[in-house]
Design a protein around this motif. Structure first.
Motif, PDB file in Angstrom:
ATOM      1  N   UNK A   6     -19.003   7.725  -7.866  1.00 40.95           N
ATOM      2  CA  UNK A   6     -18.893   6.728  -6.801  1.00 40.95           C
ATOM      3  C   UNK A   6     -19.104   7.390  -5.435  1.00 40.95           C
ATOM      4  N   UNK A  75      -3.558  -0.484   0.503  1.00 43.71           N
ATOM      5  CA  UNK A  75      -3.546   0.428  -0.638  1.00 43.71           C
ATOM      6  C   UNK A  75      -2.352   0.165  -1.547  1.00 43.71           C
ATOM      7  N   UNK A  99      -6.697   8.888  -5.371  1.00 46.45           N
ATOM      8  CA  UNK A  99      -7.143   8.484  -6.710  1.00 46.45           C
ATOM      9  C   UNK A  99      -8.630   8.158  -6.755  1.00 46.45           C
TER      10      UNK A  99
ATOM     11  N   UNK B  12     -16.895  -1.484  -2.738  1.00 46.31           N
ATOM     12  CA  UNK B  12     -15.734  -0.636  -2.411  1.00 46.31           C
ATOM     13  C   UNK B  12     -14.724  -0.578  -3.554  1.00 46.31           C
ATOM     14  N   UNK B  13     -14.222   0.623  -3.772  1.00 48.44           N
ATOM     15  CA  UNK B  13     -13.095   0.827  -4.688  1.00 48.44           C
ATOM     16  C   UNK B  13     -11.943   1.353  -3.838  1.00 48.44           C
ATOM     17  N   UNK B  14     -10.776   0.769  -3.995  1.00 45.01           N
ATOM     18  CA  UNK B  14      -9.656   1.069  -3.102  1.00 45.01           C
ATOM     19  C   UNK B  14      -8.602   1.889  -3.843  1.00 45.01           C
ATOM     20  N   UNK B  15      -8.076   2.939  -3.203  1.00 42.76           N
ATOM     21  CA  UNK B  15      -6.917   3.617  -3.806  1.00 42.76           C
ATOM     22  C   UNK B  15      -5.796   2.600  -3.985  1.00 42.76           C
ATOM     23  N   UNK B  16      -5.091   2.664  -5.115  1.00 39.65           N
ATOM     24  CA  UNK B  16      -4.057   1.670  -5.438  1.00 39.65           C
ATOM     25  C   UNK B  16      -2.773   2.376  -5.805  1.00 39.65           C
ATOM     26  N   UNK B  17      -1.693   1.967  -5.167  1.00 43.14           N
ATOM     27  CA  UNK B  17      -0.374   2.533  -5.431  1.00 43.14           C
ATOM     28  C   UNK B  17       0.575   1.374  -5.704  1.00 43.14           C
ATOM     29  N   UNK B  52      -4.678   5.745 -13.267  1.00 43.57           N
ATOM     30  CA  UNK B  52      -5.038   7.132 -13.563  1.00 43.57           C
ATOM     31  C   UNK B  52      -3.835   8.065 -13.665  1.00 43.57           C
ATOM     32  N   UNK B 131      -0.423   5.009  -9.961  1.00 36.53           N
ATOM     33  CA  UNK B 131      -1.574   5.233  -9.076  1.00 36.53           C
ATOM     34  C   UNK B 131      -2.855   4.905  -9.808  1.00 36.53           C
ATOM     35  N   UNK B 132      -3.765   4.270  -9.084  1.00 37.92           N
ATOM     36  CA  UNK B 132      -5.031   3.905  -9.719  1.00 37.92           C
ATOM     37  C   UNK B 132      -6.110   3.574  -8.713  1.00 37.92           C
ATOM     38  N   UNK B 133      -7.104   2.892  -9.210  1.00 38.88           N
ATOM     39  CA  UNK B 133      -8.267   2.512  -8.402  1.00 38.88           C
ATOM     40  C   UNK B 133      -8.468   1.013  -8.573  1.00 38.88           C
ATOM     41  N   UNK B 136     -12.718  -4.053  -6.014  1.00 40.46           N
ATOM     42  CA  UNK B 136     -12.615  -5.190  -5.108  1.00 40.46           C
ATOM     43  C   UNK B 136     -13.364  -6.425  -5.595  1.00 40.46           C
ATOM     44  N   UNK B 141     -16.634   0.717 -12.426  1.00 36.14           N
ATOM     45  CA  UNK B 141     -17.386   1.864 -11.940  1.00 36.14           C
ATOM     46  C   UNK B 141     -17.007   3.041 -12.833  1.00 36.14           C
TER      47      UNK B 141
END
Lengths: 135, 144
Positions: A6, A75, A99, B12-17, B52, B131-133, B136, B141
């Motif tokens: 990516x 986030x 991540x 877009x891929x967003x950091x996810x918590x 992840x 935690x992950x991705x 959107x 991906x």
């Protein structure tokens, strides 16, 4: 540094890449559970920034943070422990990789909403994001 | 040689918590009381996330756990396992302990966590962060 497919797909859209480090002063005053107010990463006007990892210069697992982009992407729904987001100096890798690499567009900023620890309070504090400025 | 690839940027891929306060609520904090068993279920997600890894803001030694997707609770951990093989903490090299394989949580799915504190002492201010991705537009991906 290992980059995801990516990130590589993003980078190849640009002509030039430059390392960049964005520091944000948090402003803790050493009070338990304080919320010092929103802080922002510096606005970069001449390029996009691909954020890779983050570090804080203190060690306090009770500190919480919620991060969002001026795009409106949050986030997390709530503040989360800083240890899940950023590395600290006593670790083998003091910068904790995100991540997924995050593209911060030109003139956009990250908004950070911190809360100090409930049993041990930090004074001052800085968070630094490392990344690649893309031109 | 500068790239002249006209392709647009990827979605877009967003950091996810995701924060999960585990244990008994005492005031605004949560604590894992010694000898107690806890079960927590998250709200259903309204988007896709690739999970992840997991972080604990406390020492997970002596705590045993099980984590899964509600739709199939046996999928990841058929038995209780030491939490320290599920969640990293800041004194370790891997603060966010990676899952052996990232897992794609689909829209509407819920995360289930079952914990028991056998450490011999109460543990206060206990938060697990998953935690992950976040995708959107729901477009997958390839994982890094």
């Amino acid at each position: 540094m290992h980059l995801s497919d990516y990130a590589k797909a993003i980078i190849q859209q640009y002509r030039q890449k430059v390392p960049i480090l964005l520091k944000v002063s948090i402003g803790f005053t050493g009070t338990l559970n304080e919320t010092p107010g929103l802080v922002y990463t510096p606005e970069i006007g001449d390029g996009d920034v691909l954020l890779l990892d983050a570090n804080v210069d203190f060690s306090n697992s009770g500190v919480l943070v919620q991060i969002s982009d001026s795009n409106g992407y949050f986030w997390s729904k709530d503040r989360v422990p800083i240890t899940a987001v950023a590395g600290i100096q006593t670790q083998v890798t003091p910068c904790l990789p995100l991540p997924i690499e995050y593209l911060l567009l030109r003139k956009h900023t990250l908004q950070l909403d911190f809360k100090n620890g409930p049993s041990s309070a930090t004074t001052g504090g800085n968070i630094t994001f490392r990344g690649i400025k893309l031109l | 040689m500068p790239s002249l690839n006209p392709s647009p940027l990827p979605q877009p891929i967003i950091p996810w918590y995701f924060r999960l306060k585990v244990g008994t609520r005492i005031g605004t904090l949560s604590s894992l009381l010694n000898g107690y068993n806890y079960r927590h279920v998250s709200s259903p997600l309204d988007y896709e996330v690739e999970v992840i890894g997991i972080n604990a803001n406390f020492d997970p030694g002596g705590v045993f756990g099980k984590i899964a997707v509600v739709q199939n609770p046996e999928r990841w951990t058929p038995f209780q396992i030491p939490l320290l093989v599920l969640a990293g903490q800041d004194t370790q090299r891997e603060t966010v302990l990676s899952l052996p394989e990232p897992y794609l949580l689909r829209r509407g799915e819920k995360i289930y966590i079952d914990l028991i504190n056998n450490s011999g002492a109460n543990i206060s201010n206990t938060i697990l962060t998953i935690i992950g991705r976040k995708y959107t537009n729901g477009n997958a991906c390839p994982a890094a």
